[in-house]
Design an enzyme around this catalytic site. Sequence first.
Site, PDB file in Angstrom:
ATOM      1  N   GLU A  20      -9.585   1.938  -1.922  1.00  0.00           N
ATOM      2  CA  GLU A  20     -10.231   3.103  -1.808  1.00  0.00           C
ATOM      3  C   GLU A  20      -9.497   3.889  -3.044  1.00  0.00           C
ATOM      4  O   GLU A  20      -8.051   3.957  -3.023  1.00  0.00           O
ATOM      5  CB  GLU A  20      -9.850   3.816  -0.534  1.00  0.00           C
ATOM      6  N   GLU A  30      -5.999   1.534   6.915  1.00  0.00           N
ATOM      7  CA  GLU A  30      -5.095   2.828   6.789  1.00  0.00           C
ATOM      8  C   GLU A  30      -4.261   2.735   8.478  1.00  0.00           C
ATOM      9  O   GLU A  30      -4.080   3.862   8.913  1.00  0.00           O
ATOM     10  CB  GLU A  30      -5.612   3.986   6.596  1.00  0.00           C
TER      11      GLU A  30
END
Length: 519
Positions: free
Chosen positions: A314, A194
């Site tokens: 995720e 991320e």
Amino acid sequence: MATKFLRFVSMVAVLSASAPAQPQARIKIDTDRVIGEVHPHLFGNFAEHLGRCIYGGLYEENSPLSDSQGYRKDVMKAIQGLGVSLLRWPGGNFVSGYNWKDGIGPKAQRPVRPEGAWGSLEPNRFGTDEFLQYSEAVGVEPYVCINAGLGTIQDARDWVEYTNEKRDTYWAQQRRKNGRDKPYNVKYWGLGNEIDGPWQLGHKNAEDYCKFALEAAKAMRRVDDSIKLIASGSSNFRPGYDWVGWNRTVLDQLKNDVDYISLHTYIGNAQNDLERFLAEGQNVENRIEIVKGQILAAQATMAKPRPIFIAYDEWNVWYRARGGSEHATGATRLEEIYNFEDALAMGMFFNSFIRHADIVKMANLAQIVNVIAPIFTNEKGLFLQPIYFPIAEYGKQRGNSALDVWVSGPTYRVGERAPIGYLDVSATHDKKNGYVYLNVLNRSKDANITASLENASGRAAAQASVWEMNYPDLKATHTFGDDQKVRPATRTVTLQQENGGFRYQFPAHSLTILRLKVS
């Protein structure tokens, strides 16, 4: 060879003279219309150093429930029952401040450090060797994510040498000194987590991330050129942020060096509206389709395009255990208690992954235990949350061929979005054993949908195996000593013939998997 397909046509059922007819739907499945393999890595999971995922979850030293290595035996058994194929570690946001060298060697000599993502202390008693030995013991493929935030290219290169080098080099010697002679041969490596998110330690813009990732990939592959690399795709879907632009830059710059690009999605039901909640599948579909197009665009100018797939590494329901900042969220330990409607959402995600089996070749539920997880522990034992059971059941379709399903039926709208079908459908074909699996999520809160199966070409047996998640209380949960009520029912049914087809009713707010013998 004649095309074989199963055709589902809904039958209108009149409840009474004054009652409205049930919704009508039509579904076609053609066993020749193959999308791609349902890759085993669609059933991956994720373990982050966050809350009680590692310490008190996977690993609890001196517990009567743990083995001599400190691994919780009851959790290991539950993970095996879940059918986990691939385990991502050590983060997540945690990894962007993590030095893997703190987590090797004698445990008494490992440093305790403040952890910058979630506001806790990291004792470093569970590190690289503990994770990789755990993966071997449970029977899962390890997936290691490097620190692309505060970490260095040298750190990433050394990590691959420590785990995979078979020659007598410095880091291979350190591995042997720590008790492991043969290499671990870790195949899957994430190039950060991320990094487009401003919440991330070491947050970078797309250009700076690509410069780092390109050099890290080069250095890592010069240690072991067999590894597979996952680029950090965008996870920042906040209004006003150009997540499409991030992915475009990453793919343009890294298309010769990576094997996957990641996607992350969490959904929630803060508005307490089941049908709105389950319509979040539109976002999942949209993101997959956009990134698939971006991959094709990046490959268009290449003489010999490198295969690149999506790693949805995720995904989950997560909206209760949150705070106004990362540290405030960390204080909740992300101990989400899941209910029946969350279990339905598992079907929504897997149906989407199956429908895109040509491009989505990896998916990792976040996370494995205690932290937004299907397994929940205390010092005395564990219970299985309602989301556990659909994950385990879908996993039985790994290796099957995903089929291109055509669906027509009643729809609804959420806000300004396009209409979405009440029936969310995927199908897979186990050609070797002659089975078709039909996965049907009925998103309607109140309406049953009765269907009939017609066999237009080939032959389908009249009996079918049924797996069904259905419960009257959408908010029903499990807890310690009480995790039996929200569980699937299984049965064998003889499908009632009618008008050349077979009747079957998909109940309101239910998830059904039909297994049909086809010859």
